[in-house]
Design an enzyme around this catalytic site. Structure first.
Site, PDB file in Angstrom:
ATOM      1  N   ASN A  94       0.874  -1.165   0.000  1.00 52.18           N
ATOM      2  CA  ASN A  94       0.000   0.000   0.000  1.00 52.18           C
ATOM      3  C   ASN A  94       0.916   1.220   0.000  1.00 52.18           C
ATOM      4  O   ASN A  94       1.572   1.498   1.007  1.00 52.18           O
ATOM      5  CB  ASN A  94      -0.907   0.009   1.234  1.00 52.18           C
ATOM      6  CG  ASN A  94      -1.860   1.192   1.244  1.00 52.18           C
ATOM      7  OD1 ASN A  94      -1.668   2.172   0.529  1.00 52.18           O
ATOM      8  ND2 ASN A  94      -2.885   1.104   2.067  1.00 52.18           N
ATOM      9  N   ALA A  96       0.418   4.200   0.383  1.00 52.50           N
ATOM     10  CA  ALA A  96       0.073   5.215   1.376  1.00 52.50           C
ATOM     11  C   ALA A  96       0.648   4.886   2.751  1.00 52.50           C
ATOM     12  O   ALA A  96       0.595   5.709   3.663  1.00 52.50           O
ATOM     13  CB  ALA A  96      -1.446   5.357   1.469  1.00 52.50           C
ATOM     14  N   CYS A  97       1.216   3.702   2.908  1.00 53.45           N
ATOM     15  CA  CYS A  97       1.732   3.234   4.193  1.00 53.45           C
ATOM     16  C   CYS A  97       3.250   3.399   4.242  1.00 53.45           C
ATOM     17  O   CYS A  97       3.973   2.864   3.391  1.00 53.45           O
ATOM     18  CB  CYS A  97       1.357   1.764   4.384  1.00 53.45           C
ATOM     19  SG  CYS A  97       2.136   0.973   5.793  1.00 53.45           S
ATOM     20  N   GLY A  98       3.741   4.118   5.238  1.00 60.02           N
ATOM     21  CA  GLY A  98       5.171   4.337   5.372  1.00 60.02           C
ATOM     22  C   GLY A  98       5.954   3.051   5.565  1.00 60.02           C
ATOM     23  O   GLY A  98       7.028   2.876   4.983  1.00 60.02           O
ATOM     24  N   ARG A 151      -0.637  -4.855   6.003  1.00 56.30           N
ATOM     25  CA  ARG A 151       0.492  -4.548   5.133  1.00 56.30           C
ATOM     26  C   ARG A 151       1.737  -4.179   5.904  1.00 56.30           C
ATOM     27  O   ARG A 151       1.618  -3.749   7.062  1.00 56.30           O
ATOM     28  CB  ARG A 151       0.099  -3.395   4.233  1.00 56.30           C
ATOM     29  CG  ARG A 151      -0.070  -2.115   5.088  1.00 56.30           C
ATOM     30  CD  ARG A 151      -0.830  -1.062   4.382  1.00 56.30           C
ATOM     31  NE  ARG A 151      -0.945   0.100   5.224  1.00 56.30           N
ATOM     32  CZ  ARG A 151      -2.054   0.503   5.765  1.00 56.30           C
ATOM     33  NH1 ARG A 151      -3.163  -0.181   5.629  1.00 56.30           N
ATOM     34  NH2 ARG A 151      -2.091   1.615   6.473  1.00 56.30           N
TER      35      ARG A 151
END
Length: 122
Positions: free
Chosen positions: A8, A10-12, A93
């Site tokens: 994803n 958007a996930c760090g 994730r």
């Protein structure tokens, strides 16, 4: 060896794991599972390679986890995978899968257990 990353962007943590894999000289197959959700068959393959319980694939924060009753410890692995197939946002994730193993990489250092070559030099 094929390395697949359920990612994803958007996930760090997911971005960091992707960078760590690439820094190890490996170009993974990147599956943006929110845009391209895995099928139930894909999830069966993933589950067959897990080195942790299937329940660890579940993400709770920011998902319909509680509303779907996924906190029930009596749920079967199949029911958990069905829920993830129906609601991909439930996938915890990032998940890294190789030809033989798979694991959610949270925290990111879990990656070193699956891909020791990604670990920084000692």
């Amino acid at each position: 060896m094929t390395v697949t990353l359920y990612h994803n962007p958007a996930c760090g943590t997911s971005r960091n794991v992707l960078a760590m894999i690439r820094e190890a000289g490996i170009e993974p197959v990147v599956i943006e599972y929110i845009k391209n959700p895995p099928t139930r068959a894909d999830l069966d393959v993933l589950a067959s390679r897990l080195c942790v319980p299937v329940r660890e694939l579940l993400r709770q924060r920011g998902t319909p986890y509680a509303e779907l009753g996924l906190d029930d410890p009596a749920l079967t692995d199949g029911q958990i995978l069905d829920a993830i197939a129906a609601h991909p946002v439930l996938l915890n994730r990032p998940v890294v899968m190789t030809d033989t193993t798979a694991r959610p990489c949270r925290p990111k250092e879990v990656l070193f257990e699956i891909l020791p070559e990604a670990a920084p030099p000692a």
